[in-house]
Design a protein around this motif. Structure first.
Motif, mmCIF file in Angstrom:
data_model
loop_
_atom_site.group_PDB
_atom_site.id
_atom_site.type_symbol
_atom_site.label_atom_id
_atom_site.label_comp_id
_atom_site.label_asym_id
_atom_site.label_seq_id
_atom_site.Cartn_x
_atom_site.Cartn_y
_atom_site.Cartn_z
ATOM 1 N N GLN A 49 0.707 -1.322 -0.118
ATOM 2 C CA GLN A 49 0.192 -0.186 -0.033
ATOM 3 C C GLN A 49 0.789 1.274 0.096
ATOM 4 O O GLN A 49 0.618 2.176 -0.653
ATOM 5 C CB GLN A 49 -0.942 -0.179 1.099
ATOM 6 C CG GLN A 49 -1.798 1.055 1.401
ATOM 7 C CD GLN A 49 -2.708 1.364 0.232
ATOM 8 O OE1 GLN A 49 -3.125 0.287 -0.429
ATOM 9 N NE2 GLN A 49 -2.899 2.566 -0.070
ATOM 10 N N LYS A 56 2.933 6.774 -6.941
ATOM 11 C CA LYS A 56 1.847 7.736 -7.356
ATOM 12 C C LYS A 56 2.493 9.345 -6.875
ATOM 13 O O LYS A 56 1.991 10.299 -7.086
ATOM 14 C CB LYS A 56 0.605 7.883 -6.435
ATOM 15 C CG LYS A 56 -0.250 6.754 -6.895
ATOM 16 C CD LYS A 56 -1.480 6.678 -6.178
ATOM 17 C CE LYS A 56 -2.392 5.356 -6.159
ATOM 18 N NZ LYS A 56 -3.069 5.136 -4.808
ATOM 19 N N MET A 142 -13.052 1.971 9.553
ATOM 20 C CA MET A 142 -13.862 1.304 8.333
ATOM 21 C C MET A 142 -12.764 1.110 7.377
ATOM 22 O O MET A 142 -11.605 1.630 7.245
ATOM 23 C CB MET A 142 -14.714 2.755 7.619
ATOM 24 C CG MET A 142 -15.681 3.358 8.697
ATOM 25 S SD MET A 142 -17.075 2.126 9.001
ATOM 26 C CE MET A 142 -17.064 2.557 10.888
ATOM 27 N N PRO A 144 -11.454 0.242 3.402
ATOM 28 C CA PRO A 144 -10.041 0.333 3.765
ATOM 29 C C PRO A 144 -9.827 1.327 4.773
ATOM 30 O O PRO A 144 -10.065 2.383 4.307
ATOM 31 C CB PRO A 144 -9.422 0.379 2.542
ATOM 32 C CG PRO A 144 -10.569 0.789 1.384
ATOM 33 C CD PRO A 144 -11.779 0.783 2.073
ATOM 34 N N MET A 226 -19.966 2.059 -3.947
ATOM 35 C CA MET A 226 -20.340 0.686 -4.333
ATOM 36 C C MET A 226 -21.599 0.428 -4.106
ATOM 37 O O MET A 226 -22.316 1.143 -3.236
ATOM 38 C CB MET A 226 -19.285 -0.263 -3.322
ATOM 39 C CG MET A 226 -17.915 -0.346 -3.513
ATOM 40 S SD MET A 226 -17.354 -1.465 -2.376
ATOM 41 C CE MET A 226 -15.496 -1.704 -2.706
ATOM 42 N N LEU A 231 -20.749 -4.126 -1.923
ATOM 43 C CA LEU A 231 -20.092 -3.756 -0.597
ATOM 44 C C LEU A 231 -20.181 -5.019 0.246
ATOM 45 O O LEU A 231 -19.247 -5.412 1.076
ATOM 46 C CB LEU A 231 -21.030 -2.646 -0.054
ATOM 47 C CG LEU A 231 -20.345 -1.911 1.322
ATOM 48 C CD1 LEU A 231 -18.870 -1.554 1.365
ATOM 49 C CD2 LEU A 231 -21.281 -0.787 1.470
ATOM 50 N N PHE A 234 -17.620 -7.243 -0.405
ATOM 51 C CA PHE A 234 -16.256 -6.475 0.107
ATOM 52 C C PHE A 234 -16.252 -6.703 1.747
ATOM 53 O O PHE A 234 -15.129 -6.983 2.185
ATOM 54 C CB PHE A 234 -16.417 -5.088 -0.113
ATOM 55 C CG PHE A 234 -15.194 -4.163 0.313
ATOM 56 C CD1 PHE A 234 -13.816 -4.305 -0.490
ATOM 57 C CD2 PHE A 234 -15.366 -3.166 1.322
ATOM 58 C CE1 PHE A 234 -12.762 -3.478 -0.171
ATOM 59 C CE2 PHE A 234 -14.381 -2.447 1.665
ATOM 60 C CZ PHE A 234 -13.206 -2.370 0.757
ATOM 61 N N ILE A 243 -23.351 -9.532 12.058
ATOM 62 C CA ILE A 243 -24.051 -7.909 12.405
ATOM 63 C C ILE A 243 -25.442 -8.131 12.675
ATOM 64 O O ILE A 243 -26.276 -7.539 13.331
ATOM 65 C CB ILE A 243 -23.278 -6.948 11.782
ATOM 66 C CG1 ILE A 243 -21.554 -6.812 11.986
ATOM 67 C CG2 ILE A 243 -23.889 -5.638 12.000
ATOM 68 C CD1 ILE A 243 -21.129 -6.080 10.801
HETATM 69 N N1 CAA Z 1 -6.323 -0.129 0.970
HETATM 70 C C1 CAA Z 1 -5.598 0.953 0.645
HETATM 71 N N2 CAA Z 1 -6.029 2.030 -0.226
HETATM 72 C C2 CAA Z 1 -7.141 1.554 -0.975
HETATM 73 C C3 CAA Z 1 -7.658 0.528 -0.992
HETATM 74 C C4 CAA Z 1 -7.162 -0.562 -0.059
HETATM 75 N N3 CAA Z 1 -7.752 -1.865 0.082
HETATM 76 N N4 CAA Z 1 -8.586 0.373 -2.076
HETATM 77 C C5 CAA Z 1 -8.426 1.298 -2.691
HETATM 78 N N5 CAA Z 1 -7.676 2.285 -2.167
HETATM 79 C C6 CAA Z 1 -7.147 3.805 -2.397
HETATM 80 C C7 CAA Z 1 -6.691 3.750 -3.815
HETATM 81 O O1 CAA Z 1 -5.252 3.296 -3.694
HETATM 82 C C8 CAA Z 1 -7.046 4.995 -4.263
HETATM 83 O O2 CAA Z 1 -5.981 5.830 -3.772
HETATM 84 P P1 CAA Z 1 -5.471 7.465 -4.409
HETATM 85 O O3 CAA Z 1 -6.719 8.231 -4.454
HETATM 86 O O4 CAA Z 1 -4.514 7.855 -3.463
HETATM 87 O O5 CAA Z 1 -5.085 6.835 -5.670
HETATM 88 C C9 CAA Z 1 -8.189 5.283 -3.713
HETATM 89 O O6 CAA Z 1 -8.360 4.444 -2.507
HETATM 90 C C10 CAA Z 1 -9.325 4.856 -4.903
HETATM 91 O O7 CAA Z 1 -9.110 3.683 -5.210
HETATM 92 P P2 CAA Z 1 -9.773 3.002 -6.727
HETATM 93 O O8 CAA Z 1 -9.508 4.294 -7.730
HETATM 94 O O9 CAA Z 1 -8.681 1.912 -6.553
HETATM 95 O O10 CAA Z 1 -11.021 2.610 -6.718
HETATM 96 P P3 CAA Z 1 -12.206 3.382 -6.021
HETATM 97 O O11 CAA Z 1 -12.275 4.746 -6.587
HETATM 98 O O12 CAA Z 1 -13.454 2.207 -6.710
HETATM 99 O O13 CAA Z 1 -12.321 3.206 -4.606
HETATM 100 C C11 CAA Z 1 -12.774 2.218 -2.449
HETATM 101 C C12 CAA Z 1 -12.118 1.826 -3.807
HETATM 102 C C13 CAA Z 1 -12.305 3.393 -1.721
HETATM 103 C C14 CAA Z 1 -13.018 1.072 -1.599
HETATM 104 C C15 CAA Z 1 -14.387 2.554 -2.887
HETATM 105 O O14 CAA Z 1 -14.997 1.739 -3.637
HETATM 106 C C16 CAA Z 1 -15.390 2.783 -1.711
HETATM 107 O O15 CAA Z 1 -15.198 3.932 -0.760
HETATM 108 N N6 CAA Z 1 -16.137 1.833 -1.344
HETATM 109 C C17 CAA Z 1 -16.956 2.010 -0.279
HETATM 110 C C18 CAA Z 1 -16.107 1.339 1.232
HETATM 111 C C19 CAA Z 1 -17.017 1.491 2.283
HETATM 112 O O16 CAA Z 1 -18.307 1.597 2.200
HETATM 113 N N7 CAA Z 1 -16.415 1.044 3.589
HETATM 114 C C20 CAA Z 1 -17.018 0.795 4.696
HETATM 115 C C21 CAA Z 1 -17.409 -0.664 4.675
HETATM 116 S S1 CAA Z 1 -18.366 -1.142 6.246
HETATM 117 C C22 CAA Z 1 -16.946 -1.190 7.380
HETATM 118 O O17 CAA Z 1 -15.763 -1.196 7.291
HETATM 119 C C23 CAA Z 1 -17.541 -1.103 8.860
HETATM 120 C C24 CAA Z 1 -18.103 -2.560 9.301
HETATM 121 O O18 CAA Z 1 -18.087 -2.638 10.445
HETATM 122 C C25 CAA Z 1 -18.478 -3.615 8.518
#
Ligand code: CAA
Length: 283
Positions: A49, A56, A142, A144, A226, A231, A234, A243
């Motif tokens: 990561q 970048k 949350m 990632p 998403m 999601l 994911f 949950i």
């Molecule tokens: N780790 C670190 N960084 C990551 C990553 C990961 N696993 N996945 C993506 N990124 C970063 C990328 O490197 C990129 O960074 P830059 O802007 O610096 O280039 C940025 O995130 C955007 O990534 P992508 O362009 O590859 O893809 P994207 O625009 O589709 O974004 C996402 C990916 C951030 C995961 C986005 O789809 C998103 O926000 N999804 C929803 C996530 C969400 O809802 N999370 C909460 C889940 S619930 C939870 O966690 C709590 C629980 O208790 C269940």
């Protein structure tokens, strides 16, 4: 209370992400996992990561080396004696968490704050197995972790105001936006998110629309990054089910009834991205 050393317990996706942001914020980090394989995988994920950020141009190679050098990986939970704050990010199993917090309470100095990254288990119940319930708190990151700005800072019944303030400010130092929440099933994030995901699964189960259509409605119509089913994959369908069970059990309200299709998928081993198959295929 001056926090310098943070121990993160559990080197999975959440734990490694928390270790990364804590080290990037300048804290000394001890990353612990009892499995050397998980520990290596966690360190690899952090390196991967950070390397992406170097590619970048968001981080210098020297900056990356400094962050990595602040993380010491260890198989020995006994090093918790060096920690000012412990953040637990192991699997969502109450019996395991209770055992761990009991052990941490005996290992850590009196000033150490014990935080849990649980997504829905009761903080006050975890705190009750320690002799320091006023120093036990929820820090719900949350996924990632390096990307999502939120940390739910959850007060247990006995959490002191001082500990709450320390953790709130520390979350800000970690580059996050803390939100104050009280200890109720699902806190705020999952009380709202999971019923939405569950309803999306019911929508497919009842034949209202296809998986792709449900996700497209929410992505294109509501601007969600998403769709709810993508999601769910994911997050992990087993996590979503567990949950929902906690909400159903905690509120005794049928509106939290897990969808039978979600149960069926989990029983069949379709757990989402991590198993290669959920609502979508990741083979
Ligand atoms: N780790 C670190 N960084 C990551 C990553 C990961 N696993 N996945 C993506 N990124 C970063 C990328 O490197 C990129 O960074 P830059 O802007 O610096 O280039 C940025 O995130 C955007 O990534 P992508 O362009 O590859 O893809 P994207 O625009 O589709 O974004 C996402 C990916 C951030 C995961 C986005 O789809 C998103 O926000 N999804 C929803 C996530 C969400 O809802 N999370 C909460 C889940 S619930 C939870 O966690 C709590 C629980 O208790 C269940």
């Amino acid at each position: 209370m001056n926090i310098q050393t943070i121990m993160v317990i559990g080197a999975g996706q959440m734990g490694s992400g928390i270790a990364q942001v804590a080290a990037a914020a300048g804290f000394q980090v001890l990353l612990h996992d009892s499995s050397p394989e998980f520990l290596n995988r966690g360190m690899l994920a952090i390196n991967k990561q950070l390397s992406r950020n170097v590619d970048k141009g968001k981080l210098t190679p020297e900056g990356m080396s400094e962050i990595v050098s602040r993380i010491q990986s260890t198989e020995f939970v006994e090093l918790a004696e060096q920690a000012d704050l412990v953040i637990e990010a192991i699997s969502e199993n109450m019996a395991l968490k209770v055992l761990l917090f009991h052990r941490l309470d005996s290992l850590c100095p009196a000033h150490t704050i014990l935080a849990t990254n649980t997504s829905s288990l009761p903080i006050s119940e975890i705190a009750a197995v320690t002799g320091r319930p006023e120093k036990v708190i929820g820090m719900h990151f949350m996924n990632p972790v390096p990307v999502m700005p939120l940390v739910e800072v959850i007060r247990g019944l006995e959490t002191s105001q001082e500990v709450f303030e320390v953790v709130y400010e520390l979350s800000q130092r970690m580059g996050k936006t803390p939100v104050e929440v009280n200890d109720f099933p699902g806190f705020v994030s999952n009380r709202i998110l999971m019923p939405m995901i569950n309803e999306a699964i019911f929508t497919v189960y009842e034949g209202v629309a296809s998986i792709e259509s449900v996700d497209n409605v929410m992505k294109l119509g509501m601007n969600h990054p998403m769709g709810p089913l993508e999601l769910a994959d994911f997050i992990g369908l087993d996590t979503c089910l567990s949950i929902m069970e906690i909400l159903y059990d905690g509120f005794k309200d049928s509106k939290y009834r897990p969808c039978p299709l979600l149960r069926k998928y989990v029983k069949a081993g379709r757990l989402g991205r991590k198993s290669g198959q959920g609502f979508y295929s990741y083979q």
